[in-house]
Motif scaffolding. Structure first.
Motif, mmCIF file in Angstrom:
data_model
loop_
_atom_site.group_PDB
_atom_site.id
_atom_site.type_symbol
_atom_site.label_atom_id
_atom_site.label_comp_id
_atom_site.label_asym_id
_atom_site.label_seq_id
_atom_site.Cartn_x
_atom_site.Cartn_y
_atom_site.Cartn_z
ATOM 1 N N ALA A 1 0.846 -1.192 0.000
ATOM 2 C CA ALA A 1 0.000 0.000 0.000
ATOM 3 C C ALA A 1 0.882 1.243 0.000
ATOM 4 N N GLY A 2 0.251 2.374 -0.175
ATOM 5 C CA GLY A 2 0.997 3.632 -0.151
ATOM 6 C C GLY A 2 0.777 4.411 -1.422
ATOM 7 N N TYR B 1 -9.066 -3.337 -1.421
ATOM 8 C CA TYR B 1 -8.094 -2.878 -0.415
ATOM 9 C C TYR B 1 -8.862 -2.350 0.789
ATOM 10 N N HIS B 2 -8.125 -2.130 1.859
ATOM 11 C CA HIS B 2 -8.733 -1.650 3.109
ATOM 12 C C HIS B 2 -8.507 -0.142 3.232
ATOM 13 N N ASP B 3 -9.533 0.590 3.634
ATOM 14 C CA ASP B 3 -9.410 2.053 3.737
ATOM 15 C C ASP B 3 -8.301 2.503 4.687
ATOM 16 N N HIS B 4 -8.021 1.657 5.677
ATOM 17 C CA HIS B 4 -6.958 1.997 6.630
ATOM 18 C C HIS B 4 -5.616 2.174 5.898
ATOM 19 N N ASP B 5 -5.414 1.411 4.818
ATOM 20 C CA ASP B 5 -4.167 1.525 4.039
ATOM 21 C C ASP B 5 -3.991 2.960 3.520
ATOM 22 N N VAL C 1 -1.928 8.938 -3.301
ATOM 23 C CA VAL C 1 -2.063 7.726 -2.491
ATOM 24 C C VAL C 1 -3.354 7.060 -2.932
ATOM 25 N N SER C 2 -3.290 5.805 -3.273
ATOM 26 C CA SER C 2 -4.510 5.156 -3.745
ATOM 27 C C SER C 2 -4.505 3.685 -3.386
#
Lengths: 563, 210
Positions: free
Chosen positions: A328-329, A461-465, A492-493
């Motif tokens: 992520a990132g 993906y998880h929103d926390h990422d 960031v996506s």
């Protein structure tokens, strides 16, 4: 009598350490690699070969993926997914299909995980919607193999004490850092002014010659390119060449394994593969090791049904392909014009060759009330914009309204971008949380050129990422601002980077929730091991390759001890 | 000029865009979107200069007979319009863009459907030029050529076709000279681009590798 002691499917970072360790120990090893065999003599700084034609990856018409992307919600709140074949969408999820795999084309940013990465659930608790678990081994079990990879693969770097330094059994890296660019000093200055701890980035690139491999020659074209000096620590250059030297290791390129046959006891009996000309072959071995990179490993297992494995090899509890991980990132950029520097510094900034080699780990763990409860963070790496000229020019053909440019306006724009501007970028790596919405399965309709179902990848993906990514992006932008960069922006996506992939065959102690045991041996096939990044139940927030190398060396020792 | 008929032709052309082509010829869509949202370089936009270089492609044609023949004469005319030669910078004619494009169409590596779309575009372009000015594209003056290209760029197919031509212009400008473009490294010199080393040799061009 078996054909070989060990048959390894896949010759990348997961296969190389096993091949080298076992061949050196005197066992007969066969490595089956789907792609061709390139050597240093075939690698040039050729943008067409590396990046614009399918030379190191399959043509999507021949071999592809089906990608499932988020497409809104149903009335009951469940997610809708839209699936599209990658030959239709143009999204390429291949990373390097040749002897040595995608490690030939990495940039070689090498980081170890940290002790807490092995027990994220215990340290930070559950996150709703994510399947965070502790690993079945701890950092101490991996540490000797991280160290082994430093010397065998050849990792260059320098230890500078900092708050998040992980424990080491040796004082420093066996190779000093690779040469550094003038901008590294500017990054250091800005970070220190901001009370941050700039760190030299360890690289799997030799700063001094090692055996037959030359030191880095600093052409400035590293990531995406095969290395012609042998300095880059690819599985091919660093491990397989030495494995072959033992006389015990055979590499079979252009051998596409499509099925692992199993017998009535549940053991793997043969690897079935197609050769270059489409002829079928079967090879037997005492032990089989699968390391095809995460997505293709899960795909091969799911396709390998047998008498004891009606739903696919190692899949008797339905876990194969689940909890796929990316990184992520995101990334960001700031711009400098050469005019803003004095003549000498402008010259140094224009220079191409040395590495930027700077990263920040200050927020590897986030302890900031504004963010929320203590949480796992990530790392920031600084780098220049990729030097590929064609793609750089091609990115400039649209104006700010998305309209095509040509003629004088286009030429002016190219001149500015190429000759007057230096782009400093940053990349953010944080954990891609494992969820039920990111997994590999087999597609029912799309097949590869050999007639096998292709992998279907759900890319949720998880929103926390994103929350963590944005937090790190803000810190990164502060550095660029402090350096007086202009036009600073970041993105960031939840778009997955296909080259940073792991998971799908979690290791764990409970067969109900994992595919492999702590030794990376399949719970339901005792002569099968998985040694690519598939084993990782959580990803950590660094590129995967060093951990894949280290774990494959660890599992190689386990296999050696049982043979 | 029958605007309605031209619109109809462009819509028909849209039906022939190969699937996945837009992604293959753009650098990540996200980057494009991102640039849309920012305002950088906005100041550099102005109307193309109308130099009297209508017949620059004719000069090339004299040097290479192939370029007097269809479709290469048309490709050369479009390329020279998209990437004109100036007093201080090279144009398509200087880096062998048309013959480079010909090699792209003949060599493996680019999707066959994409190649067909690129080739067939010449006919669409000329049909539309005929509708607009009763001449084929090659026989138009600079201002009329700009009109035709602007018109087709307003359609999805025309935009993709031009975008594809631009991509192969950039390849001709910036790839290693071993592939036939970037004559005497003129593209690298103009843009002060330092290439990596070693550079590809003739016997190790990408389509000759294992």
């Amino acid at each position: 009598m078996k054909d070989f002691d060990v048959c390894i499917i896949g010759s990348g970072a997961g296969g190389g350490p096993v091949a080298l360790t076992l061949a050196k120990a005197g066992y007969s090893v066969l490595v089956l690699e789907k792609g061709p065999w390139f050597t240093e003599d075939d690698f040039f700084k050729d943008e067409l070969a590396c990046c614009r034609r399918s030379v190191y990856t399959p043509k999507l018409k021949d071999e592809q993926h089906v990608l499932e992307e988020y497409n809104g919600q149903n009335d009951d709140g469940s997610y809708k997914w839209r699936s599209e074949a990658s030959s239709d969408s143009g999204s390429d999820f291949w990373n390097g299909n040749c002897v040595g795999g995608s490690s030939n084309f990495m940039s070689g940013y090498f980081y170890r995980l940290k002790p807490k990465d092995f027990r994220l659930r215990s340290e930070f608790g559950d996150i709703k919607g994510a399947n965070v678990v502790d690993w079945p081994i701890d950092y101490d079990a991996m540490e000797p193999y991280y160290t082994k990879a430093e010397s065998v693969v050849g990792i260059s770097g320098k230890i500078i004490p900092h708050p998040h330094q992980e424990p080491r059994s040796t004082a420093d890296f066996p190779y000093p850092p690779t040469a550094e660019h003038a901008v590294s000093g500017l990054i250091d200055k800005a970070c220190r002014e901001l009370n941050m701890h700039p760190l030299p980035t360890p690289r799997a690139v030799l700063s001094k010659p090692k055996d037959q491999r030359r030191s880095c020659e600093y052409s400035g074209f590293c990531g995406s390119y095969g290395c012609s000096s042998g300095a880059k620590g690819s599985s091919r250059a660093a491990l397989l060449n030495d494995a072959i030297q033992t006389g015990n290791c055979k590499i079979q390129p252009e051998a596409k394994v499509y099925h692992l046959a199993t017998d009535h006891s549940g053991r793997v009996s043969a690897a079935n593969y197609f050769d270059k000309d489409g002829n079928k072959h079967a090879v037997s071995a005492k032990i089989f090791v699968v390391a095809c990179q995460a997505i293709e490993t899960s795909r091969l297992l799911l396709a390998s049904t047998g008498p004891k494995h009606p739903n696919g090899l190692a899949n008797n509890t339905g876990q194969v392909g689940k909890n796929l991980l990316f990184s992520a990132g995101g990334s960001g950029t700031g711009e400098f014009t050469y005019k803003q520097f004095d003549t000498q510094l402008a010259q140094a900034m224009k220079h191409r060759g040395p590495f930027v080699n700077r990263g920040l780990q200050d927020w590897y763990f986030i302890n900031d009330k504004e963010f929320g409860a203590p949480a796992k963070g990530g790392i920031i790496d600084f780098l220049f914009r990729h030097p590929n000229a064609i793609s750089k020019a091609n990115g400039e053909k649209w104006d700010d309204n998305g309209k095509l440019l040509w003629g004088k306006p286009l030429k002016n724009r190219l001149k500015t971008v190429f000759s007057e501007t230096k782009y400093l970028r940053f990349e953010i790596f944080n954990d891609w949380l494992p969820t039920d919405d990111c997994f590999v399965s087999l597609d029912n309709s799309v097949k590869d050129k050999w007639g096998s179902p292709v992998a279907k990848i759900r890319l949720g993906y998880h929103d926390h990422d994103l929350k963590v990514g944005h937090y790190l992006a803000e810190k990164s932008e502060q550095v660029l601002k402090q350096m007086n960069a202009k036009n600073i922006r970041s993105s960031v996506s939840g778009a997955p980077p296909p080259n940073l992939v792991a998971g799908g065959c979690r290791f764990g102690n409970d067969p109900a929730t994992s595919v492999l045991n702590a030794d990376c041996q399949a719970h339901d096939a005792e002569n099968l091991y998985i040694t690519d990044g598939s084993f990782m139940p959580t990803g950590g927030s660094v590129p995967y390759t060093w951990t894949i190398y280290a774990n494959a060396f660890r599992v190689a020792d386990i296999i050696k001890n049982r043979l | 000029m029958n605007t309605e008929l031209i619109q109809k032709m462009l819509r028909k052309w849209d039906e022939s865009i190969p699937s996945g082509l837009p992604e293959r010829i753009q650098e990540q869509q996200s980057r494009r979107d991102f640039l849309k949202a920012s305002s950088i370089l906005a100041a550099s936009l102005f109307i193309p200069a109308c130099d009297n270089n209508d017949h620059i492609d004719t000069k090339t044609a004299l040097a290479n007979p192939l370029l007097t023949k269809a479709p290469w004469q048309t490709f050369a005319a479009v390329q020279n319009h998209l990437f004109p030669k100036d007093a201080d910078s090279p144009g398509a004619v200087d880096f062998n863009a048309t013959l480079y494009l010909k090699s792209v169409l003949e060599l493996p590596g680019v999707d066959e459907a994409d190649k067909k779309f690129l080739r067939d575009g010449v006919k669409w372009l000329n049909d539309i030029a005929q509708q607009m000015f009763s001449k084929t594209f090659y026989h138009l003056g600079e201002v009329e050529r700009e009109d035709v290209l602007q018109r087709i760029a307003g359609s999805s197919a025309g935009e993709n076709w031009l975008s594809m031509l631009l991509l192969y212009l950039f390849e001709a400008l910036l790839t290693d000279p071993v592939y036939g473009g970037n004559t005497n490294k003129v593209g690298w010199q103009w843009l002060e681009h330092t290439p990596g080393f070693p550079t590809p040799t003739k016997d190790k061009r990408y389509y000759l590798l294992p």
